[in-house]
Each structure stands twice: as structure tokens, then as C-alpha cells.
Design a protein around this motif. Structure first.
Motif, mmCIF file in Angstrom:
data_model
loop_
_atom_site.group_PDB
_atom_site.id
_atom_site.type_symbol
_atom_site.label_atom_id
_atom_site.label_comp_id
_atom_site.label_asym_id
_atom_site.label_seq_id
_atom_site.Cartn_x
_atom_site.Cartn_y
_atom_site.Cartn_z
ATOM 1 N N PRO A 347 -65.981 -3.221 -16.715
ATOM 2 C CA PRO A 347 -64.562 -2.854 -16.919
ATOM 3 C C PRO A 347 -64.222 -1.470 -16.388
ATOM 4 O O PRO A 347 -63.172 -1.281 -15.757
ATOM 5 C CB PRO A 347 -64.410 -2.928 -18.447
ATOM 6 C CG PRO A 347 -65.462 -3.881 -18.891
ATOM 7 C CD PRO A 347 -66.623 -3.652 -17.975
ATOM 8 N N SER A 348 -65.090 -0.482 -16.626
ATOM 9 C CA SER A 348 -64.790 0.873 -16.159
ATOM 10 C C SER A 348 -64.873 0.969 -14.639
ATOM 11 O O SER A 348 -64.068 1.664 -14.006
ATOM 12 C CB SER A 348 -65.746 1.878 -16.800
ATOM 13 O OG SER A 348 -67.098 1.574 -16.509
ATOM 14 N N CYS A 351 -61.702 -0.577 -13.268
ATOM 15 C CA CYS A 351 -60.556 0.341 -13.368
ATOM 16 C C CYS A 351 -60.636 1.457 -12.334
ATOM 17 O O CYS A 351 -59.613 1.905 -11.814
ATOM 18 C CB CYS A 351 -60.490 0.931 -14.777
ATOM 19 S SG CYS A 351 -59.941 -0.240 -16.039
ATOM 20 N N LYS A 355 -57.407 0.896 -10.585
ATOM 21 C CA LYS A 355 -56.475 1.809 -11.247
ATOM 22 C C LYS A 355 -56.951 3.247 -11.036
ATOM 23 O O LYS A 355 -57.341 3.930 -11.981
ATOM 24 C CB LYS A 355 -56.384 1.502 -12.747
ATOM 25 C CG LYS A 355 -55.885 0.099 -13.059
ATOM 26 C CD LYS A 355 -55.839 -0.112 -14.571
ATOM 27 C CE LYS A 355 -55.310 -1.489 -14.910
ATOM 28 N NZ LYS A 355 -55.242 -1.703 -16.379
ATOM 29 N N CYS A 365 -65.359 6.985 -15.813
ATOM 30 C CA CYS A 365 -66.243 5.888 -15.431
ATOM 31 C C CYS A 365 -67.708 6.319 -15.532
ATOM 32 O O CYS A 365 -68.561 5.573 -16.009
ATOM 33 C CB CYS A 365 -65.913 5.424 -14.014
ATOM 34 S SG CYS A 365 -66.908 4.026 -13.444
ATOM 35 N N HIS A 511 -63.785 2.976 -23.964
ATOM 36 C CA HIS A 511 -63.421 1.792 -23.179
ATOM 37 C C HIS A 511 -61.939 1.474 -23.339
ATOM 38 O O HIS A 511 -61.245 1.192 -22.355
ATOM 39 C CB HIS A 511 -64.258 0.590 -23.629
ATOM 40 C CG HIS A 511 -65.374 0.256 -22.704
ATOM 41 N ND1 HIS A 511 -65.183 -0.125 -21.400
ATOM 42 C CD2 HIS A 511 -66.709 0.254 -22.887
ATOM 43 C CE1 HIS A 511 -66.346 -0.366 -20.821
ATOM 44 N NE2 HIS A 511 -67.294 -0.128 -21.708
ATOM 45 N N VAL A 512 -61.462 1.503 -24.564
ATOM 46 C CA VAL A 512 -60.051 1.203 -24.822
ATOM 47 C C VAL A 512 -59.149 2.206 -24.109
ATOM 48 O O VAL A 512 -58.126 1.842 -23.517
ATOM 49 C CB VAL A 512 -59.774 1.208 -26.342
ATOM 50 C CG1 VAL A 512 -58.274 1.109 -26.619
ATOM 51 C CG2 VAL A 512 -60.516 0.060 -27.022
ATOM 52 N N LEU A 515 -59.005 1.301 -20.403
ATOM 53 C CA LEU A 515 -58.300 0.058 -20.100
ATOM 54 C C LEU A 515 -56.811 0.132 -20.416
ATOM 55 O O LEU A 515 -56.012 -0.608 -19.837
ATOM 56 C CB LEU A 515 -58.939 -1.096 -20.878
ATOM 57 C CG LEU A 515 -60.388 -1.436 -20.487
ATOM 58 C CD1 LEU A 515 -60.951 -2.483 -21.438
ATOM 59 C CD2 LEU A 515 -60.455 -1.946 -19.055
ATOM 60 N N THR A 516 -56.424 1.020 -21.336
ATOM 61 C CA THR A 516 -55.012 1.092 -21.746
ATOM 62 C C THR A 516 -54.360 2.409 -21.356
ATOM 63 O O THR A 516 -53.290 2.739 -21.876
ATOM 64 C CB THR A 516 -54.894 0.918 -23.276
ATOM 65 O OG1 THR A 516 -55.610 1.982 -23.941
ATOM 66 C CG2 THR A 516 -55.461 -0.421 -23.704
ATOM 67 N N ASN A 517 -54.968 3.150 -20.453
ATOM 68 C CA ASN A 517 -54.444 4.465 -20.078
ATOM 69 C C ASN A 517 -53.048 4.332 -19.486
ATOM 70 O O ASN A 517 -52.847 3.586 -18.525
ATOM 71 C CB ASN A 517 -55.383 5.118 -19.065
ATOM 72 C CG ASN A 517 -55.051 6.584 -18.845
ATOM 73 O OD1 ASN A 517 -54.019 6.906 -18.288
ATOM 74 N ND2 ASN A 517 -55.941 7.452 -19.286
ATOM 75 N N ARG A 521 -51.466 2.431 -15.959
ATOM 76 C CA ARG A 521 -50.434 1.384 -15.895
ATOM 77 C C ARG A 521 -49.285 1.803 -14.997
ATOM 78 O O ARG A 521 -48.732 1.009 -14.240
ATOM 79 C CB ARG A 521 -49.933 1.076 -17.315
ATOM 80 C CG ARG A 521 -50.961 0.377 -18.179
ATOM 81 C CD ARG A 521 -50.284 -0.323 -19.349
ATOM 82 N NE ARG A 521 -49.546 0.594 -20.193
ATOM 83 C CZ ARG A 521 -50.062 1.202 -21.254
ATOM 84 N NH1 ARG A 521 -51.326 0.997 -21.572
ATOM 85 N NH2 ARG A 521 -49.315 2.003 -21.997
#
Length: 526
Positions: A347-348, A351, A355, A365, A511-512, A515-517, A521
Motif C-alpha cells: 500500500p505505501s 501511494c 499519489k 514510505c 498506514h491510515v 492512505l487517507t492523506n 487526495r
């Protein structure tokens, strides 16, 4: 002092911090040292007394050379200074040799090698963004960061009591990170390539370097939405990165390739027969897994659901480095840990590519790669938590959320190092140093983000305060109980499992946040 001021650009407070921690390290010279002291003494002897062809074959001591070639050459250089102190330390057959001159030399060698770490911290302080803030507002985070890094509790006790050269190695990593922040990508790549050939544990964070350099250096232009323009890929830049890796690897491994010894070198670097966990479990996912398996086996024995004669003899709580089979849960293999680690970092890494947030995104990361490898890796040492704590210090002075994660991670991770120092004289030292560092970390970061929401919720406060009763139980109460002779490793188990919860929580929160930074977005929507 004058030389230090020149190196730090005239920063008087930085010079004072560096000098102060160096004096503290000198005061710790007479303290207890672990078997790692003998490990490095033996490596001095091997590299000084034997020809290159025997370095990775020598096995007189059980502490065989198992670091990459650059570190072996580092020991070789040190050995030529060591002979001026005590030549007997360079005798391969002088096992467990620790004369007063030997102790003095090896302690001083770590202190001197930390000069690189001090320089790297200074370079990292330059990376704090001060474009939209006054000098006063940027000096405060720089001062806090300098203290968090230079006076890091874990680094001091692991290197200057327990004994290792983590400061030197982590200094290389921090300097590499600083160069990437300063847009000096090739320098950062060279430093990291060299670092890998000093200690291969930094392979944990190699995916972050690979993806970031590929995206930010090899692609010369991006689309408005943040994605790459595939026609902007620079083959010349990619070739330059490949050439760096090739040249550094050739210099490091070339002599052993010429001797046809690469298989032997790699067998030393990756010894998979040591078992899933170290003698003292690193506080990670496998510590929780082992604890659940142990609990289920005890319940099974009490309910007579398990046959005592069929329980594996190799116990995971015996305090030995060995392979063992789990009793109830499936036995974990090296391949399983590799797959878990790979899934944890995906996931990192995803991103970081899709992203992008520049060097800060790379740093997040990198920390997640280090933490994921710590959480799910094979035979992880508890000291490896420093690979995540120190880089996380850089993020902690930027955002309140990152400061909160850092405080939970560092407090829990540092406490998990307590069992490394198990002798009575070091008990007040480790408690005092831990308290001083923790109190400063919490108070300084609270002051830095005093206008934002509290750094801890009530559950986090209760968990962190629980470390106090845990220490009292392990150090004072348990040794007086009748359980101590029968279950001597209970304090280690309790410490490992309790700290594993906090580190897993910090890993999950980080992690959250990735993923939600919100910035990520917005980049995607633009």
C-alpha cells in the motif's frame, strides 16, 4: 569545538547538543557490554590477521563475519588503529578477549564513527521547510529534531552500552534522506547503495528508494493530475542509477566474485536456520502470534485436547536461537514471512507511485517499509525498530498527527529495548535516560503543536502509562515470586507482547495516514 562549529555552519546550540551527547557517551565507556562487543572484536581480528580469501570462511568463534564486505573493510581499517591500543585483541584465537585497552578502543571507535551521524543530523535539520515561517518558528522544530536524533535513547543504549555501530550506519541513511530532500538525487542514491553494502538489513527500505528515484528522477515531467508522462522517461538517468548500483556492487562484491566465494558470502548474510524469532522476541506480529499459540496450547493441555508427548520439544520460550514448530497454529516459514512483508509494504509503495508527495511521501514510505519488515520479517532483532524511529523523528516536527504516532512508536519501541540491558548497575541508567528522553519528547512536541488537538486520546494515555506497572512487575515483583525458577522468560514474554501491541498500533495509524492523506487526495483530483 571550533571544528564542530564549522561543520554545523556556526550553530552554537547544535554544537552544544552534539558535544553534550558525546560527553555522555564517554561516561558510558565502563558500562556493561553484550556479546556484540566480542562479535566486533572477532571481526577486527579476522580482517586484520587473515587474508581476504578466509574472511567469510573463518569459524573459530561462533560469531562469524556476517555483514556485507564494506563493513568488513571498515573493521579492517579500524584494526590498524586497534593494534596501537592492544595487539592481543587482533588474535583470532583470543576468544572473549576484553582487556581495558580493548574496551577503550572499541568504545571510542563507536563514538568517533558517530561523527558521521552528527553531520547527517545537521543536514536533516536543513530540510525542515521554513519558507512560510519566521526564523524563530523554524529554529524551534530544528532544535527539537536535533535533540530527538542526537539524544535518541535507543541509539545511545544500543550503541554505547549494549555495543554496536548503528549510529554510523543510520547516519548514512539519514544523510541519504537529506540529499533526496535537497534534490541531490544521485548523491542520495550513491549513499544508499553504499549503505546496503555496509549492512544488508537496509534492504528493508530499498523499495521506497527504488520507486521514488524511478518516479522522481527518471521521469522528467508529470501530468497535471500528478501521474507520469511516459514519454518523459529519461533512459540516461535510469542508466546512471543502474551504473551507480553496478559500480558500488562491483567494488564491494568483485573481489569475492574473483575468488568464487559469492555463494559463501551470501550464505553468511542470509542464515535462515536461525528460526522465526530471536532469543528475545522482537515486539512484532510474530510475538503476538507466538503468544496466542502458547495460550492455545496451555488451554489445550488443561482441557486434555492436546497430547503432551506430541508437543514439539524446541520451545519458543526457551531463550535460545533455534528453529521450532508451533503447537496449535500453523508453523511459520521464511517464505510466509516474506509474503506477509511484501503485502504489508505494497500500500505505501502504491501511494508513493500513484499519489506522489515529494520527499515527504518518500520518507513515509521508507518508514512504513522499515516498520512492515520489523512487523513481519524473519528472525527480526529488537534493535531493528531504530530503522523506523529515527526517520519518523523527521516527520514528528511537521504535523501533530505524525508527532502522536512518533511518540507512541518511540516510547514503546524504546521500552522494548530494556531487556537488552539486564544487569543491575544499568537498571537506573536505562530508566533515567528513558524518562528524560520520553518526557522531553512529549513536552516539546506538545508545546510545538499546542494550538492543535491533543496528541493522545485516553486509550493511548492509558496504554503508555501501563509501561510503568509493567516495568515494576518485571523488575521488582516477578523475581520475588515462586514462578521465577519455573518460568524465567515470563518478563521477556510480557514485555514483548505488550510492546508489540503499541508498535502494531503505530504501524496501523501510519498506514491510515498515508492512505487517507488529504494532500494525496487533492493531488489525485487536480
Amino acid at each position: 569545538m571550533a571544528a564542530l562549529r564549522v561543520a554545523t555552519g556556526g550553530g552554537h546550540w547544535f554544537s552544544a547538543l552534539a558535544l553534550g551527547v558525546t560527553l555522555l557517551k564517554c561516561l558510558l565507556i565502563p558500562t556493561y557490554h553484550s556479546t556484540d562487543f566480542e562479535v566486533h572484536r572477532n571481526w577486527l581480528a579476522i580482517t586484520h590477521s587473515l587474508p581476504l580469501s578466509q574472511w567469510y570462511y573463518e569459524a573459530t568463534s561462533e560469531w562469524t563475519l556476517d555483514y556485507p564486505p564494506f563493513f568488513a573493510w571498515f573493521e579492517y581499517v579500524l584494526s590498524h588503529v586497534a593494534k596501537l591500543f592492544d595487539r592481543e585483541m587482533l588474535n583470532v584465537r583470543n576468544l572473549n578477549y576484553s582487556s581495558s585497552r580493548t574496551v577503550l578502543f572499541q568504545r571510542l571507535s563507536v563514538i568517533c564513527a558517530d561523527g558521521l551521524f552528527i553531520y547527517a543530523v545537521h543536514e536533516c535539520c536543513k530540510c525542515i521547510d521554513g519558507k512560510k515561517a519566521s526564523k524563530e518558528l523554524t529554529e524551534k522544530p530544528k532544535f527539537i529534531l536535533s535533540v530527538l536524533l542526537l539524544w535518541n535513547f535507543g541509539l545511545i543504549v544500543v550503541d554505547h552500552i549494549h555495543f554496536q555501530y548503528n549510529g554510523f550506519l543510520l547516519g548514512l541513511m539519514l544523510l541519504s534522506i537529506a540529499r533526496l530532500f535537497q534534490k541531490r538525487d544521485l548523491e542520495g542514491a550513491i549513499l544508499f547503495a553504499v549503505l546496503l553494502h555496509f549492512k544488508h538489513i537496509f534492504l528493508y527500505v530499498a523499495p521506497a528508494y527504488g520507486i521514488y528515484l524511478l518516479r522522481s528522477y527518471c521521469f522528467t515531467a508529470n501530468k497535471p493530475d500528478g501521474s507520469v508522462r511516459w514519454n518523459s522517461f529519461s533512459l540516461a538517468r535510469a542508466a546512471s542509477l543502474g551504473l551507480i548500483v553496478f559500480i558500488v556492487s562491483a567494488v564491494s562484491l568483485g573481489p569475492f566474485l574473483a575468488l568464487n566465494q559469492l555463494p559463501q558470502v551470501f550464505s553468511r548474510l542470509f542464515p535462515f536456520k536461525r528460526g522465526l524469532c530471536h532469543a528475545y522476541w522482537a515486539p512484532n506480529f510474530w510475538a503476538l502470534y507466538n503468544a496466542v499459540d502458547k495460550l492455545l496450547s496451555l488451554i489445550g493441555l488443561q482441557l486434555k485436547l492436546l497430547d503432551p508427548n506430541k508437543i514439539p520439544k524446541a520451545s519458543m520460550t526457551s531463550g535460545l536461537v533455534q528453529q521450532f514448530e508451533h503447537t496449535v497454529l500453523p508453523t511459520v516459514t521464511p517464505l510466509a514471512t516474506f509474503i506477509c512483508t511484501l503485502l504489508a509494504i505494497l500500500p505505501s509503495v502504491f501511494c508513493l507511485w500513484f499519489k506522489p508527495q515529494g520527499p515527504k511521501g518518500f520518507l513515509r514510505c521508507l518508514i512504513l517499509c522499515a516498520l512492515s519488515a520489523f512487523m513481519f520479517g524473519w528472525h527480526v532483532h529488537e534493535k531493528a525498530i531504530l530503522l523506523a524511529i529515527l526517520p519518523m523523528s523527521l516527520l514528528s516536527v511537521g504535523k501533530a498527527g505524525d508527532a502522536s504516532i512518533f511518540l507512541i512508536l518511540s516510547t514503546t519501541g524504546h521500552y522494548s529495548l530494556f531487556p537488552l540491558l539486564f544487569t543491575a548497575p544499568e537498571l537506573p541508567i536505562k530508566i533515567l535516560l528513558m524518562l528524560l528522553f520520553t518526557v522531553y519528547s512529549i513536552s516539546s512536541l506538545k508545546m510545538l503543536f499546542r494550538n492543535e488537538k491533543p496528541l493522545f486520546n485516553w486509550m493511548e494515555k492509558v496504554y503508555l502509562l501501563g509501561l510503568g506497572p509493567l516495568e515494576i512487575c518485571c523488575e521488582l515483583i516477578f523475581p520475588l515470586t515462586s514462578w521465577q525458577p519455573r518460568y524465567p522468560f515470563t518478563p521477556l514474554l510480557l514485555t514483548s507482547v505488550y510492546c508489540a501491541v503499541g508498535i502494531a498500533y503505530a504501524w496501523f495509524r501510519l498506514h491510515v495516514s498515508v492512505l487517507t492523506n488529504p494532500a494525496a487526495r487533492r493531488t489525485k483530483k487536480q
